[in-house]
Scaffold this motif. Structure first.
Motif, mmCIF file in Angstrom:
data_model
loop_
_atom_site.group_PDB
_atom_site.id
_atom_site.type_symbol
_atom_site.label_atom_id
_atom_site.label_comp_id
_atom_site.label_asym_id
_atom_site.label_seq_id
_atom_site.Cartn_x
_atom_site.Cartn_y
_atom_site.Cartn_z
ATOM 1 N N LEU A 196 0.928 7.216 -10.125
ATOM 2 C CA LEU A 196 1.790 7.392 -8.952
ATOM 3 C C LEU A 196 1.227 6.671 -7.734
ATOM 4 O O LEU A 196 1.976 6.047 -6.968
ATOM 5 C CB LEU A 196 1.957 8.878 -8.645
ATOM 6 C CG LEU A 196 2.862 9.680 -9.588
ATOM 7 C CD1 LEU A 196 2.811 11.158 -9.239
ATOM 8 C CD2 LEU A 196 4.295 9.170 -9.535
ATOM 9 N N GLU A 197 -0.075 6.748 -7.541
ATOM 10 C CA GLU A 197 -0.673 6.088 -6.377
ATOM 11 C C GLU A 197 -0.523 4.573 -6.457
ATOM 12 O O GLU A 197 -0.230 3.920 -5.446
ATOM 13 C CB GLU A 197 -2.144 6.464 -6.263
ATOM 14 C CG GLU A 197 -2.378 7.827 -5.656
ATOM 15 C CD GLU A 197 -3.774 7.949 -5.110
ATOM 16 O OE1 GLU A 197 -3.914 8.238 -3.904
ATOM 17 O OE2 GLU A 197 -4.729 7.739 -5.880
ATOM 18 N N ILE A 198 -0.723 4.030 -7.643
ATOM 19 C CA ILE A 198 -0.581 2.573 -7.795
ATOM 20 C C ILE A 198 0.849 2.151 -7.518
ATOM 21 O O ILE A 198 1.109 1.187 -6.782
ATOM 22 C CB ILE A 198 -1.022 2.140 -9.207
ATOM 23 C CG1 ILE A 198 -2.542 2.276 -9.353
ATOM 24 C CG2 ILE A 198 -0.606 0.698 -9.490
ATOM 25 C CD1 ILE A 198 -3.043 2.015 -10.756
ATOM 26 N N GLU A 199 1.813 2.868 -8.097
ATOM 27 C CA GLU A 199 3.214 2.505 -7.899
ATOM 28 C C GLU A 199 3.632 2.672 -6.443
ATOM 29 O O GLU A 199 4.386 1.853 -5.901
ATOM 30 C CB GLU A 199 4.115 3.351 -8.818
ATOM 31 C CG GLU A 199 4.017 3.007 -10.294
ATOM 32 C CD GLU A 199 4.683 1.675 -10.628
ATOM 33 O OE1 GLU A 199 4.941 0.872 -9.711
ATOM 34 O OE2 GLU A 199 4.932 1.442 -11.819
ATOM 35 N N GLN A 200 3.156 3.730 -5.793
ATOM 36 C CA GLN A 200 3.537 3.938 -4.406
ATOM 37 C C GLN A 200 2.913 2.869 -3.507
ATOM 38 O O GLN A 200 3.568 2.360 -2.590
ATOM 39 C CB GLN A 200 3.097 5.330 -3.955
ATOM 40 C CG GLN A 200 3.893 5.898 -2.786
ATOM 41 C CD GLN A 200 3.400 5.366 -1.440
ATOM 42 O OE1 GLN A 200 2.238 4.985 -1.308
ATOM 43 N NE2 GLN A 200 4.286 5.343 -0.456
ATOM 44 N N ALA A 201 1.648 2.504 -3.787
ATOM 45 C CA ALA A 201 1.009 1.448 -3.012
ATOM 46 C C ALA A 201 1.668 0.096 -3.274
ATOM 47 O O ALA A 201 1.802 -0.736 -2.376
ATOM 48 C CB ALA A 201 -0.477 1.399 -3.336
ATOM 49 N N ARG A 202 2.100 -0.135 -4.512
ATOM 50 C CA ARG A 202 2.712 -1.421 -4.860
ATOM 51 C C ARG A 202 4.109 -1.551 -4.265
ATOM 52 O O ARG A 202 4.480 -2.606 -3.751
ATOM 53 C CB ARG A 202 2.771 -1.558 -6.384
ATOM 54 C CG ARG A 202 3.292 -2.886 -6.878
ATOM 55 C CD ARG A 202 3.159 -2.977 -8.387
ATOM 56 N NE ARG A 202 4.022 -2.035 -9.063
ATOM 57 C CZ ARG A 202 5.303 -2.279 -9.341
ATOM 58 N NH1 ARG A 202 5.862 -3.424 -8.956
ATOM 59 N NH2 ARG A 202 6.017 -1.391 -9.982
ATOM 60 N N LEU A 203 4.887 -0.450 -4.361
ATOM 61 C CA LEU A 203 6.256 -0.503 -3.859
ATOM 62 C C LEU A 203 6.363 -0.162 -2.378
ATOM 63 O O LEU A 203 7.404 -0.414 -1.760
ATOM 64 C CB LEU A 203 7.148 0.452 -4.673
ATOM 65 C CG LEU A 203 7.283 0.116 -6.164
ATOM 66 C CD1 LEU A 203 8.090 1.195 -6.862
ATOM 67 C CD2 LEU A 203 7.914 -1.241 -6.372
ATOM 68 N N GLY A 204 5.315 0.427 -1.820
ATOM 69 C CA GLY A 204 5.310 0.722 -0.393
ATOM 70 C C GLY A 204 6.384 1.712 -0.002
ATOM 71 O O GLY A 204 6.639 2.705 -0.693
ATOM 72 N N PRO A 205 7.090 1.444 1.096
ATOM 73 C CA PRO A 205 8.103 2.389 1.586
ATOM 74 C C PRO A 205 9.321 2.502 0.674
ATOM 75 O O PRO A 205 10.178 3.371 0.890
ATOM 76 C CB PRO A 205 8.486 1.815 2.949
ATOM 77 C CG PRO A 205 8.148 0.363 2.861
ATOM 78 C CD PRO A 205 6.939 0.279 1.984
ATOM 79 N N ARG A 206 9.428 1.647 -0.343
ATOM 80 C CA ARG A 206 10.557 1.745 -1.274
ATOM 81 C C ARG A 206 10.427 2.952 -2.203
ATOM 82 O O ARG A 206 11.378 3.299 -2.893
ATOM 83 C CB ARG A 206 10.662 0.474 -2.111
ATOM 84 C CG ARG A 206 11.020 -0.771 -1.304
ATOM 85 C CD ARG A 206 10.912 -2.001 -2.188
ATOM 86 N NE ARG A 206 11.688 -1.817 -3.421
ATOM 87 C CZ ARG A 206 11.442 -2.500 -4.542
ATOM 88 N NH1 ARG A 206 10.443 -3.373 -4.590
ATOM 89 N NH2 ARG A 206 12.199 -2.302 -5.594
#
Length: 382
Positions: free
Chosen positions: A236-246
């Motif tokens: 989840l952290e990787i995806e949230q950091a990769r996608l940012g505010p999206r």
């Protein structure tokens, strides 16, 4: 039938020797043979009924006093039935004169009705314990075969579950090592190196944790919810950091549920499907919600997104992750589980998993600390 024939031959030989050499009477070997075979063939005819009783009313630790009494009564009934069959068969094979020899010489036994009654009493007295023992042996063999079949079924189910878990682990690893995922993750890390070194370093660390956890073997088909979140969190952290505010992630999980048992790697495929197919293709902001609660003695898990959703028509097909999850739940819990998909209000998809609730031994609150300190993903109480 061969088994009963062998028993009949052994009984016929014993009967022939006993009558001719120990009781001072004469009996032809043909008569002994017919008597022995007929006796055990009758047991062969009664055996399916006895086996069915043993399977229908098995003796187990929780009910053994009642079931032992029930089988004693059933054994007595079978004994009476067997004696009722023995009398006409003995009359037919040995004749009346030889059959009544054990009875006292009394004028009362001149009438057939009195003879039958006294013979019945004699047979019940002599054969009660022997016939009850034979009934018990047949029930015991039925129990042995039943428990052996259960043991084999559990072994087979365990091997299938292990194969399913291995397949899930390989599928998750294949997903995480997908070139597109790695390329985007490394590209995001590269961009962050010039803007936020601490966050880039954290993403590298999380990527290592994710790959290590993917290859980890928990040694069990079930883990605690806490352990499952420890695996899910780096992804989840990787995806949230990769996608940012999206991408915005919300976890609605009470602390008291962290020790609840659930199948290992049950959440990650559902979350991965929601992000990959529901949220990543969106140009605008996406929201992923993971919830867990206890309801009527059951654990309910829910993964929801606000993506485009799916069309539930004849063309709808479940992906590998969802179908594999469904098969694992079926193998682990039988019909005592469910997994359901439904459209989310306002668009998106909700996947709900319903399991029996039970707790694993409490462990260190690593997942709780991670959820409390991680800055990249928002958490909120239910």
């Amino acid at each position: 039938m061969l088994f009963w024939t062998v028993l009949g031959l052994i009984d016929a030989g014993q009967f022939y020797v006993h009558v001719n050499y120990f009781r001072g009477r004469q009996i032809r070997w043909e008569e002994a043979l017919v008597s022995g075979l007929a006796d055990w063939y009758m047991w062969a005819a009664l055996a399916p009924m006895i086996v069915a009783l043993g399977r229908r009313y098995p003796i187990e630790q929780s009910n053994w006093p009642r079931r032992v009494l029930l089988h004693l009564l059933a054994g007595t009934a079978v004994m009476i039935l067997k004696v009722s069959l023995d009398l006409p068969l003995g009359w037919l094979i040995h004749g009346k004169d030889r059959l009544v020899q054990p009875l006292p010489a009394d004028d009362r036994f001149a009438e057939p009705a009195h003879i039958i009654v006294e013979l019945f009493k004699l047979y019940v007295t002599v054969k009660f314990y022997v016939y009850l023992m034979i009934y018990g042996i047949i029930v015991g063999v039925a129990h042995f075969l039943m428990y052996y079949r259960r043991y084999r079924d559990r072994e087979l189910a365990t091997s299938r579950l292990e194969a399913r878990l291995a397949q899930t682990q390989l599928q998750v690893l294949r997903t995480q090592l997908h070139p597109h995922f790695l390329f985007n993750t490394l590209n995001a890390i590269s961009a962050l190196m010039h803007k936020d070194v601490a966050l880039a370093d954290r993403m590298i660390s999380r990527l290592g944790e994710l790959l290590r956890a993917t290859l980890d073997d928990p040694g069990s088909q079930e883990v605690s919810l806490r352990r499952e979140l420890e695996f899910l969190w780096p992804y989840l952290e990787i995806e949230q950091a990769r996608l940012g505010p999206r991408l915005a992630v919300r976890l609605d999980i009470d602390d008291e549920l962290l020790d609840a048992c659930l199948p290992y790697l049950i959440l990650q495929p559902l979350v991965e499907n929601a992000i990959r197919h529901g949220l990543a293709p969106r140009s605008g902001s996406g929201r992923l919600t993971v919830r867990a609660w206890r309801e009527d003695g059951r654990l309910v898990l829910e993964v929801a997104d606000n993506g485009p959703g799916v069309r539930f028509d004849h063309n709808f097909e479940e992906g590998i992750g969802l179908s594999n999850t469904r098969a694992r739940l079926k193998a682990l819990y039988g019909d005592n589980q469910s997994i359901a998909l439904r459209p989310a209000p306002g668009g998106g998809l909700i996947v709900t998993v319903n399991l029996p609730y039970r707790e694993s031994p409490p462990v260190a609150a690593l997942a709780e600390r991670e959820l409390a300190t991680a800055p990249a993903v928002a958490t909120s109480p239910q």
